[in-house]
Design a protein around this motif. Structure first.
Motif, PDB file in Angstrom:
ATOM      1  N   GLU A  93      51.180 -10.934 -27.140  1.00 52.71           N
ATOM      2  CA  GLU A  93      51.227 -12.190 -27.607  1.00 52.71           C
ATOM      3  C   GLU A  93      50.264 -12.415 -28.717  1.00 52.71           C
ATOM      4  OE1 GLU A  93      51.584 -16.696 -26.504  1.00 52.71           O
ATOM      5  OE2 GLU A  93      51.701 -15.130 -25.032  1.00 52.71           O
TER       6      GLU A  93
ATOM      7  N   ARG B 177      51.608 -13.192 -32.558  1.00 55.78           N
ATOM      8  CA  ARG B 177      51.035 -14.279 -33.410  1.00 55.78           C
ATOM      9  C   ARG B 177      50.430 -13.976 -34.785  1.00 55.78           C
ATOM     10  NH1 ARG B 177      51.549 -19.218 -31.052  1.00 55.78           N
ATOM     11  NH2 ARG B 177      52.357 -19.117 -28.806  1.00 55.78           N
TER      12      ARG B 177
ATOM     13  N   ASP C  23      59.293 -21.145 -36.818  1.00 63.05           N
ATOM     14  CA  ASP C  23      57.802 -21.752 -36.491  1.00 63.05           C
ATOM     15  C   ASP C  23      57.253 -20.565 -35.468  1.00 63.05           C
ATOM     16  OD1 ASP C  23      57.822 -22.852 -33.319  1.00 63.05           O
ATOM     17  OD2 ASP C  23      59.863 -23.306 -34.210  1.00 63.05           O
TER      18      ASP C  23
ATOM     19  N   ASP D 141      55.743 -20.513 -32.628  1.00 57.68           N
ATOM     20  CA  ASP D 141      55.860 -20.610 -31.105  1.00 57.68           C
ATOM     21  C   ASP D 141      57.489 -20.006 -30.876  1.00 57.68           C
ATOM     22  OD1 ASP D 141      53.463 -21.246 -30.498  1.00 57.68           O
ATOM     23  OD2 ASP D 141      54.247 -23.575 -30.328  1.00 57.68           O
ATOM     24  N   THR D 142      58.539 -20.588 -31.754  1.00 58.64           N
ATOM     25  CA  THR D 142      59.714 -20.018 -31.503  1.00 58.64           C
ATOM     26  C   THR D 142      59.659 -18.320 -31.764  1.00 58.64           C
ATOM     27  OG1 THR D 142      60.776 -21.949 -32.275  1.00 58.64           O
ATOM     28  CG2 THR D 142      62.163 -20.159 -32.226  1.00 58.64           C
TER      29      THR D 142
ATOM     30  N   VAL E 193      57.473 -16.078 -31.559  1.00 58.61           N
ATOM     31  CA  VAL E 193      56.969 -15.110 -30.954  1.00 58.61           C
ATOM     32  C   VAL E 193      57.567 -15.171 -29.496  1.00 58.61           C
ATOM     33  CG1 VAL E 193      54.792 -15.186 -29.284  1.00 58.61           C
ATOM     34  CG2 VAL E 193      54.542 -15.711 -31.545  1.00 58.61           C
ATOM     35  N   ALA E 194      58.531 -16.374 -29.030  1.00 57.73           N
ATOM     36  CA  ALA E 194      59.113 -16.099 -27.918  1.00 57.73           C
ATOM     37  C   ALA E 194      60.343 -15.458 -27.881  1.00 57.73           C
ATOM     38  CB  ALA E 194      59.413 -17.735 -27.457  1.00 57.73           C
TER      39      ALA E 194
END
Length: 453
Positions: free
Chosen positions: A153, A157, A211, A213-214, A216-217
């Motif tokens: 993770e 990022r 963005d 977070d989106t 990476v998910a």
């Protein structure tokens, strides 16, 4: 004036690059068979002064150390990469002169690995290209999960941040020249197109349009299994690969091939899946020459197990040797050319199994004693599968053979190549097998019930 030549390594889905001016040049992420690189430099009539790595590679054995030794070039490796050989350590912002008016500038772009470095090619005041290795690819980025699971993770990022750094610091017209993404399992997804620029990536690359977070998910959710041989590539590259030996291997007769089979060695038939199905040495495995021979053979063979190659011709054998050294299968234990009549001992007969299309399967299935085996990867199956089929991805098949029920096994993939490999593995242990040599799109058209996951 400057030039950039692409060193395409299609079987691995990778590229290296030769970039230079009138007299001298640099090589970025060279393949292991460095004779190709030397030939490219000779055609350009340039001297190689710098050999450059964007990162320690996990998907192939680099030719960088050998190329630097042969040419006397400076070997540039990211400073944070731990290696056991002498090299020129590269840090963010370092510059080297490639030719008059032509420089390479190092740009730290961690994410694919912690030490990953991109290199901006500058002509006078213009940033004309950037060699992005496994950082910013065409429409995607390099995988962040190849180094250490606990870092995945964090590295994902970092990939997002590195992509934004490249987009912010370079003009839209700058060419983006990645190493991965053309079929490589090092890529998070596959390239849509053959060329790109910073401006195009700003408009279409998820790393630059979502963005963090989106991004990476979605990136982590889409990661597929890691080829088993990757575990050996990084250490080989860090230790310093040995020089390549592409001389022809010793030729074996039918008796020696039989003895090698009996000893548990892998005997690999490089002929087409059509020819193999029609007749082959019992116990041999079919990995078609060309295509993705190297990654799939390296993925499936027990690491370090001796491999004997059976080929139609000396040329096919030589091409396969070249592909296999790129993934650390350095020397065949033995080889033979010709066909089954040359490889089968006197008194024995070649083995064979049928090939079929999905339309043929539809006429037989569902029925008692018919097993449909899907050997595609999980990500492929999630888009649709034959109702009632058994799913065992090809790379897991060797250790899961006992999960396949008794009966006639109809094995399929997305197009036929992996099904042929699987069929040969099943045939070698005496299973009754049919290789479905057809595109999966034809399954529903043939009347089979296809369900979505």
């Amino acid at each position: 004036m400057f030039f950039i030549d692409t060193l395409d390594v299609a079987g691995l889905g990778n590229r290296g690059y030769l970039a230079g001016g009138e007299r001298t040049a640099a090589v970025v992420d060279p393949p292991r068979d460095v004779d190709r690189v030397l030939a490219a430099a000779a055609r350009r009539e340039v001297r190689i002064t710098h050999v450059v790595e964007t990162h320690l590679h996990n998907d192939y054995v680099s030719g960088g150390l050998e190329l630097a030794r042969l040419t006397g070039a400076d070997y540039l490796v990211p400073a944070a990469a731990r290696v056991a050989f002498a090299r020129t350590p590269v840090r963010d912002g370092d510059r080297v002169v490639v030719d008059t008016g032509l420089t390479l500038r190092a740009l730290a772009t961690p994410g694919h690995t912690p030490h990953h470095t991109s290199y901006v090619l500058e002509e006078r005041e213009s940033e004309v290209a950037v060699f992005t290795g496994g950082s910013l690819l065409i429409g995607t980025v390099g995988r962040p999960d190849l180094v250490e699971p606990r870092l995945t993770e964090e590295l994902a990022r970092a990939q997002h941040a590195s992509a934004h750094r490249l987009a912010a610091e370079l003009p839209d017209e700058t060419q983006v020249l990645p190493t991965h993404g053309f079929g490589s399992f090092c890529s998070a997804s596959q390239a849509d197109g053959d060329a790109t620029t910073i401006g195009k990536e700003k408009a279409h690359n998820d790393a630059l349009t979502r963005d963090v977070d989106t991004f990476v998910a979605e990136l982590l959710a889409g990661l597929d299994d890691i080829p088993a041989y990757y575990a050996h590539m990084g250490p080989l590259n860090a230790a310093g690969p040995q020089p390549v030996d592409l001389t022809p291997p010793a030729l074996a007769d039918a008796e020696e091939i039989a003895a090698r089979l009996a000893a548990g060695e892998w005997v690999v038939d490089l002929r087409s899946r059509v020819a193999f199905a029609e007749g082959h040495l019992a116990g041999s495995f079919n990995f078609e020459a060309g295509g993705q021979l190297a990654p799939y053979l390296a993925w499936l063979v027990p690491w370090g197990r001796p491999v004997t190659l059976l080929a139609e011709s000396a040329e096919q054998l030589a091409d396969a040797q070249r592909e296999l050294v790129r993934v650390g299968i350095d020397r065949p234990a033995a080889a033979a050319t010709g066909g089954p009549s040359d490889w089968v001992r006197a008194g024995d007969t070649p083995a064979a199994f049928p090939r079929a299309a999905f339309a043929d399967l539809a006429r037989r299935y569902p029925a008692e004693g018919v097993v449909v085996l899907d050997v595609r990867r999980t990500s492929e199956r999630s888009a649709g599968f034959v109702d009632g089929s058994l799913h065992i991805p090809l790379h897991t098949l060797r250790r899961r053979l006992d999960e396949i029920p008794e009966g006639e096994v109809w094995v399929h993939c997305a197009g036929g190549m992996r099904a042929a490999v699987a069929a040969s593995l099943l045939d070698a242990i005496g299973r009754d097998v049919v290789a479905v040599d057809d595109a999966f799109d034809a399954a529903e058209q043939a009347g089979l019930t296809v369900r979505n996951a």
